[in-house]
Motif scaffolding. Structure first.
Motif, PDB file in Angstrom:
ATOM      1  N   TYR A   1       0.849  -1.198   0.000  1.00  0.00           N
ATOM      2  CA  TYR A   1       0.000   0.000   0.000  1.00  0.00           C
ATOM      3  C   TYR A   1       0.883   1.247   0.000  1.00  0.00           C
ATOM      4  CZ  TYR A   1       0.836  -0.341   5.077  1.00  0.00           C
ATOM      5  OH  TYR A   1       1.418  -0.451   6.317  1.00  0.00           O
ATOM      6  N   HIS A   2       0.245   2.406  -0.174  1.00  0.00           N
ATOM      7  CA  HIS A   2       0.916   3.684  -0.397  1.00  0.00           C
ATOM      8  C   HIS A   2       2.022   3.984   0.608  1.00  0.00           C
ATOM      9  CE1 HIS A   2       1.355   8.095  -0.250  1.00  0.00           C
ATOM     10  NE2 HIS A   2       0.927   8.136  -1.500  1.00  0.00           N
ATOM     11  N   ASP A   3       1.673   4.120   1.892  1.00  0.00           N
ATOM     12  CA  ASP A   3       2.663   4.573   2.862  1.00  0.00           C
ATOM     13  C   ASP A   3       3.732   3.523   3.153  1.00  0.00           C
ATOM     14  OD1 ASP A   3       1.246   6.886   2.947  1.00  0.00           O
ATOM     15  OD2 ASP A   3       0.908   6.903   5.106  1.00  0.00           O
ATOM     16  N   GLN A   4       3.397   2.247   2.998  1.00  0.00           N
ATOM     17  CA  GLN A   4       4.406   1.210   3.213  1.00  0.00           C
ATOM     18  C   GLN A   4       5.595   1.417   2.274  1.00  0.00           C
ATOM     19  OE1 GLN A   4       3.962  -3.017   1.836  1.00  0.00           O
ATOM     20  NE2 GLN A   4       3.811  -3.463   4.035  1.00  0.00           N
ATOM     21  N   GLY A   5       5.332   1.891   1.067  1.00  0.00           N
ATOM     22  CA  GLY A   5       6.404   2.136   0.107  1.00  0.00           C
ATOM     23  C   GLY A   5       6.957   3.542   0.151  1.00  0.00           C
ATOM     24  N   HIS A   6       6.090   4.520   0.401  1.00  0.00           N
ATOM     25  CA  HIS A   6       6.524   5.914   0.359  1.00  0.00           C
ATOM     26  C   HIS A   6       7.429   6.290   1.533  1.00  0.00           C
ATOM     27  CE1 HIS A   6       3.703   6.493  -2.873  1.00  0.00           C
ATOM     28  NE2 HIS A   6       3.921   7.788  -2.912  1.00  0.00           N
ATOM     29  N   ILE A   7       7.103   5.796   2.722  1.00  0.00           N
ATOM     30  CA  ILE A   7       7.854   6.225   3.904  1.00  0.00           C
ATOM     31  C   ILE A   7       9.346   5.904   3.798  1.00  0.00           C
ATOM     32  CG2 ILE A   7       8.158   5.848   6.386  1.00  0.00           C
ATOM     33  CD1 ILE A   7       5.069   5.721   6.576  1.00  0.00           C
ATOM     34  N   PRO A   8       9.743   4.672   3.482  1.00  0.00           N
ATOM     35  CA  PRO A   8      11.188   4.397   3.406  1.00  0.00           C
ATOM     36  C   PRO A   8      11.898   5.197   2.317  1.00  0.00           C
ATOM     37  CG  PRO A   8       9.918   2.507   2.654  1.00  0.00           C
ATOM     38  CD  PRO A   8       8.953   3.441   3.295  1.00  0.00           C
ATOM     39  N   LEU A   9      11.210   5.410   1.172  1.00  0.00           N
ATOM     40  CA  LEU A   9      11.835   6.200   0.105  1.00  0.00           C
ATOM     41  C   LEU A   9      12.086   7.629   0.549  1.00  0.00           C
ATOM     42  CD1 LEU A   9      12.658   5.673  -2.899  1.00  0.00           C
ATOM     43  CD2 LEU A   9      11.376   3.819  -1.843  1.00  0.00           C
ATOM     44  N   LYS A  10      11.119   8.214   1.251  1.00  0.00           N
ATOM     45  CA  LYS A  10      11.258   9.615   1.641  1.00  0.00           C
ATOM     46  C   LYS A  10      12.186   9.783   2.843  1.00  0.00           C
ATOM     47  CE  LYS A  10       7.171  11.292  -0.675  1.00  0.00           C
ATOM     48  NZ  LYS A  10       5.942  12.107  -0.651  1.00  0.00           N
ATOM     49  N   VAL A  11      12.262   8.761   3.698  1.00  0.00           N
ATOM     50  CA  VAL A  11      13.249   8.813   4.776  1.00  0.00           C
ATOM     51  C   VAL A  11      14.655   8.869   4.188  1.00  0.00           C
ATOM     52  CG1 VAL A  11      14.311   7.461   6.632  1.00  0.00           C
ATOM     53  CG2 VAL A  11      11.844   7.733   6.569  1.00  0.00           C
ATOM     54  N   LYS A  12      14.863   8.142   3.097  1.00  0.00           N
ATOM     55  CA  LYS A  12      16.175   8.113   2.454  1.00  0.00           C
ATOM     56  C   LYS A  12      16.431   9.356   1.604  1.00  0.00           C
ATOM     57  CE  LYS A  12      19.280   5.063  -0.107  1.00  0.00           C
ATOM     58  NZ  LYS A  12      19.859   6.036  -1.048  1.00  0.00           N
ATOM     59  N   GLY A  13      15.410   9.812   0.880  1.00  0.00           N
ATOM     60  CA  GLY A  13      15.626  10.878  -0.093  1.00  0.00           C
ATOM     61  C   GLY A  13      15.396  12.291   0.408  1.00  0.00           C
ATOM     62  N   PHE A  14      14.580  12.446   1.456  1.00  0.00           N
ATOM     63  CA  PHE A  14      14.286  13.773   1.987  1.00  0.00           C
ATOM     64  C   PHE A  14      15.143  13.990   3.235  1.00  0.00           C
ATOM     65  CE2 PHE A  14       9.723  14.636   0.275  1.00  0.00           C
ATOM     66  CZ  PHE A  14      10.081  14.127  -0.964  1.00  0.00           C
ATOM     67  N   VAL A  15      16.067  14.924   3.152  1.00  0.00           N
ATOM     68  CA  VAL A  15      17.009  15.149   4.255  1.00  0.00           C
ATOM     69  C   VAL A  15      16.862  16.580   4.764  1.00  0.00           C
ATOM     70  CG1 VAL A  15      19.420  15.109   4.977  1.00  0.00           C
ATOM     71  CG2 VAL A  15      18.610  13.486   3.241  1.00  0.00           C
ATOM     72  N   TYR A  16      16.434  16.740   6.021  1.00  0.00           N
ATOM     73  CA  TYR A  16      16.232  18.060   6.602  1.00  0.00           C
ATOM     74  C   TYR A  16      17.383  18.402   7.543  1.00  0.00           C
ATOM     75  CZ  TYR A  16      13.852  22.078   8.661  1.00  0.00           C
ATOM     76  OH  TYR A  16      13.525  23.342   9.064  1.00  0.00           O
ATOM     77  N   ASN A  17      17.932  19.598   7.367  1.00  0.00           N
ATOM     78  CA  ASN A  17      19.037  20.076   8.203  1.00  0.00           C
ATOM     79  C   ASN A  17      18.451  20.842   9.383  1.00  0.00           C
ATOM     80  OD1 ASN A  17      21.189  21.704   9.294  1.00  0.00           O
ATOM     81  ND2 ASN A  17      22.339  21.332   7.406  1.00  0.00           N
ATOM     82  N   ARG A  18      18.486  20.225  10.566  1.00  0.00           N
ATOM     83  CA  ARG A  18      17.840  20.861  11.721  1.00  0.00           C
ATOM     84  C   ARG A  18      18.568  22.116  12.174  1.00  0.00           C
ATOM     85  NH1 ARG A  18      17.784  16.984  16.801  1.00  0.00           N
ATOM     86  NH2 ARG A  18      17.147  15.442  15.231  1.00  0.00           N
ATOM     87  N   GLU A  19      19.887  22.199  11.925  1.00  0.00           N
ATOM     88  CA  GLU A  19      20.637  23.383  12.345  1.00  0.00           C
ATOM     89  C   GLU A  19      20.315  24.574  11.449  1.00  0.00           C
ATOM     90  OE1 GLU A  19      24.764  22.457  12.535  1.00  0.00           O
ATOM     91  OE2 GLU A  19      24.540  21.028  14.189  1.00  0.00           O
ATOM     92  N   LEU A  20      20.324  24.335  10.146  1.00  0.00           N
ATOM     93  CA  LEU A  20      20.045  25.414   9.191  1.00  0.00           C
ATOM     94  C   LEU A  20      18.555  25.599   8.938  1.00  0.00           C
ATOM     95  CD1 LEU A  20      22.865  24.733   6.563  1.00  0.00           C
ATOM     96  CD2 LEU A  20      22.881  26.357   8.471  1.00  0.00           C
ATOM     97  N   LYS A  21      17.757  24.641   9.448  1.00  0.00           N
ATOM     98  CA  LYS A  21      16.302  24.675   9.282  1.00  0.00           C
ATOM     99  C   LYS A  21      15.896  24.773   7.810  1.00  0.00           C
ATOM    100  CE  LYS A  21      15.462  26.639  13.867  1.00  0.00           C
ATOM    101  NZ  LYS A  21      15.205  25.303  14.428  1.00  0.00           N
ATOM    102  N   LYS A  22      16.496  23.886   7.014  1.00  0.00           N
ATOM    103  CA  LYS A  22      16.135  23.810   5.598  1.00  0.00           C
ATOM    104  C   LYS A  22      16.407  22.397   5.098  1.00  0.00           C
ATOM    105  CE  LYS A  22      20.505  25.139   3.372  1.00  0.00           C
ATOM    106  NZ  LYS A  22      20.561  23.981   2.460  1.00  0.00           N
ATOM    107  N   TRP A  23      15.824  22.108   3.954  1.00  0.00           N
ATOM    108  CA  TRP A  23      16.029  20.794   3.358  1.00  0.00           C
ATOM    109  C   TRP A  23      17.356  20.765   2.614  1.00  0.00           C
ATOM    110  CZ3 TRP A  23      12.945  16.846   4.611  1.00  0.00           C
ATOM    111  CH2 TRP A  23      11.675  17.139   5.106  1.00  0.00           C
ATOM    112  N   ASP A  24      18.225  19.832   3.000  1.00  0.00           N
ATOM    113  CA  ASP A  24      19.470  19.637   2.261  1.00  0.00           C
ATOM    114  C   ASP A  24      19.213  18.891   0.961  1.00  0.00           C
ATOM    115  OD1 ASP A  24      21.054  20.918   4.096  1.00  0.00           O
ATOM    116  OD2 ASP A  24      21.652  19.092   5.163  1.00  0.00           O
ATOM    117  N   ALA A  25      18.213  18.025   0.971  1.00  0.00           N
ATOM    118  CA  ALA A  25      17.892  17.253  -0.221  1.00  0.00           C
ATOM    119  C   ALA A  25      16.416  16.891  -0.227  1.00  0.00           C
ATOM    120  CB  ALA A  25      18.736  15.979  -0.278  1.00  0.00           C
ATOM    121  N   VAL A  26      15.821  16.986  -1.405  1.00  0.00           N
ATOM    122  CA  VAL A  26      14.468  16.490  -1.628  1.00  0.00           C
ATOM    123  C   VAL A  26      14.566  15.658  -2.896  1.00  0.00           C
ATOM    124  CG1 VAL A  26      12.038  17.049  -1.972  1.00  0.00           C
ATOM    125  CG2 VAL A  26      13.459  18.549  -0.577  1.00  0.00           C
TER     126      VAL A  26
END
Length: 347
Positions: free
Chosen positions: A272-297
């Motif tokens: 189903y949707h989230d079973q596949g989407h969550i691991p992909l986005k955990v790997k591909g979407f990287v948020y920089n908590r110090e700079l408060k911006k996305w390093d990668a989407v």
């Protein structure tokens, strides 16, 4: 040079970041070395985007009404100009019927051009589902539009980031309904699509991982029987056709993606949707908590089973920062690369 595939790129919702990230992605000369890109959208919006991202004097917009009139030269962005946006009414970040209609028509046009063979692959920027429905087009997303306009009944989406690839038995339905859709015929259909997708990417002997639906794959029926009654029969049928499923059974959902990252599988069938989407986005979407911006989407969405190539960004319209020039073009750049790869292998 004319062997370079022609890639049609939709501009996405004009109120979003599609035009900006398109200019950014096409500012890379490598794109033109490997393909002939053409944007399906509004030339006025693209000219505005050139200014927003600081590419004035470096990139110019060339509006055309036919693909054959494009020049396909680095430094010039060819735009199949649909002329659907009234710039006096255009507002970044606002859901509107005008922008929904425009975004929808860009998609319809790129599908038409691909079906006619005028372009070799299609890449889509994000649209807003509320906006296209406001315009009277009742679809839940790009995938369903493509399926309808290509008269395709058996299809699915593949998400990909680097060597992690996932296809889905169901996508835009409720979780309750998703469980009901885990049926042998559909699971087998998606396993076949997954195998074909890897071969289309040039992977000669793909290894397919098949996720279970329930915790621990149901523990022999203690937590659910879908693995026994639906998924395992589909796996057995796929293996009888020669498809390689290394474990010969469903893999627990909490380990299947770690195994895929470790090289066990070339692709994973998610239930189903989230079973596949969550691991992909955990790997591909990287948020920089110090700079408060996305390093990668990063990451791409590929529609499989349809007669044309369609790859999409794996993010939304970015209404919150549209018009600022700050949007990350990485997912679009990845999508263009994937489309080129698929087009070349298809040829």
């Amino acid at each position: 040079m004319n062997k370079r595939p022609i890639v049609g790129i939709t501009m996405g919702d004009p109120a979003g970041n599609g035009a900006e990230i398109t200019v950014k992605a096409l500012a890379n000369p490598v794109v033109y070395e490997n393909s002939r890109p053409i944007v399906i959208g509004d030339a006025n919006c693209m000219e505005q985007a050139v200014k927003i991202v600081g590419q004035e004097g470096k990139i110019r917009i060339h509006a055309v009404k036919e693909v054959k009139d494009a020049c396909f030269e680095y430094g010039v962005i060819d735009v199949y100009d649909m002329g659907l946006v009234d710039m006096e009414k255009h507002i970044f970040g606002k859901v509107s019927k005008m922008c929904g209609e425009a975004a929808f028509q860009y998609v319809v046009k790129v599908i038409d051009l691909a079906m006619k063979g005028e372009i070799d692959a299609t890449v889509t920027n994000a649209l807003n589902k509320e906006a296209i429905n406001m315009a009277g087009h009742h679809y839940s997303g790009h995938t369903e539009i493509y399926a309808d306009y290509t008269n395709t009944s058996k299809y699915t989406m593949m998400l990909a980031h680097d060597n992690l690839r996932v296809v889905h038995v169901s996508t835009h339905v409720s979780l309750r309904q998703a469980c009901d859709l885990v049926k042998k015929d559909r699971v087998l259909e998606v396993i076949r699509i997954a195998d074909n997708a890897c071969r289309a990417l040039g992977i000669e002997n793909p290894n397919v991982g098949v996720a279970g639906l329930n915790p621990h794959c149901g523990e022999n029926g203690m937590f659910g029987t879908e693995e026994i009654e639906e998924i395992q029969p589909a796996i057995d049928a796929a293996m009888a056709e020669g498809i390689c499923i290394p474990e010969k059974k469903p893999t627990p959902p909490d380990t299947v993606f770690s195994k895929a990252l470790g090289g066990w599988y070339d692709i994973v069938v998610a239930m189903y949707h989230d079973q596949g989407h969550i691991p992909l986005k955990v790997k591909g979407f990287v948020y920089n908590r110090e700079l408060k911006k996305w390093d990668a989407v990063a990451g791409v969405n590929v529609t499989l089973g349809i007669p044309i190539i369609r790859v999409s960004v794996d993010h939304g319209t970015g209404f919150g920062h549209a018009g600022t020039g700050s949007a990350d073009e990485l997912s679009l750049a990845n999508s263009i690369e994937y489309a080129i790869r698929l087009a070349n292998n298809k040829k």
